[in-house]
Scaffold this active site. Sequence first.
Site, PDB file in Angstrom:
ATOM      1  CB  SER A 129      95.382  49.993  61.136  1.00  0.00           C
ATOM      2  OG  SER A 129      95.161  49.453  59.856  1.00  0.00           O
ATOM      3  CE1 TYR A 142      91.441  46.537  62.898  1.00  0.00           C
ATOM      4  CE2 TYR A 142      92.144  47.640  60.886  1.00  0.00           C
ATOM      5  CZ  TYR A 142      92.453  47.068  62.107  1.00  0.00           C
ATOM      6  OH  TYR A 142      93.757  47.035  62.544  1.00  0.00           O
TER       7      TYR A 142
END
Length: 226
Positions: A129, A142
């Site tokens: 990501s 995250y």
Amino acid sequence: MATHLLTGAGSGIGAVLAERLLERGDELVLLARSSERAHDLRSDLPDATVLVADLADPAAVEAVASQLPDRLDSAVHAAGTVELGPVSSLSTEVWQAQLAVNVLAPAVLTRVALPALRAARGTVVFVNSGAGLAAHPQWSAYAASKFGLRALADSLRAEEQEHGVRVTTVYPGRTSTPMQQKVHQQEGREYDATAWIDPATVAGAILHVLDLPEDATISDLTIRPR
């Protein structure tokens, strides 16, 4: 005919990739988190082999070792989970869940799949990501899991070079997936799927990595929305 191990095939990038691989005649081994989810995947992708293993449970992930084929041309880690919030209020459980699914599960699954990947001189793809490159407010847990996933890939790449296993990390920016819709809800923002990268675009980039000739490797690939 190539054989691929894939997580996250139930939605988003993983779902598109699974469909593309099956359309061209490749064989797929998919992981589902429950028997119910496995039933759904078998209905949607009847030509795929579906194994049950909750990525939040390392022991369950490790247990699939005996069910994997002897050769794997790739292992693509496309599954993930996200929960936003400030460090001051994120619970231990939220931290543990994201670390378990986003970095521990790929590490365990890669380890048990390595004999088959080495046999085929295959490719490991970690769908990371933009949060694996930069951490922003509310994204600590995250981003930490994705930074960890990046470290896993970098170490694995160096370790497996002698065995002919290639390792690629793909860093998609915001992509139009159910996870992105959830992120927008957590951010309190209106979600417009057309504003972000099409999952098919990322799936196409992963296919390019998988099909790369043996004379080269792509270590890192960043994909950003226009």
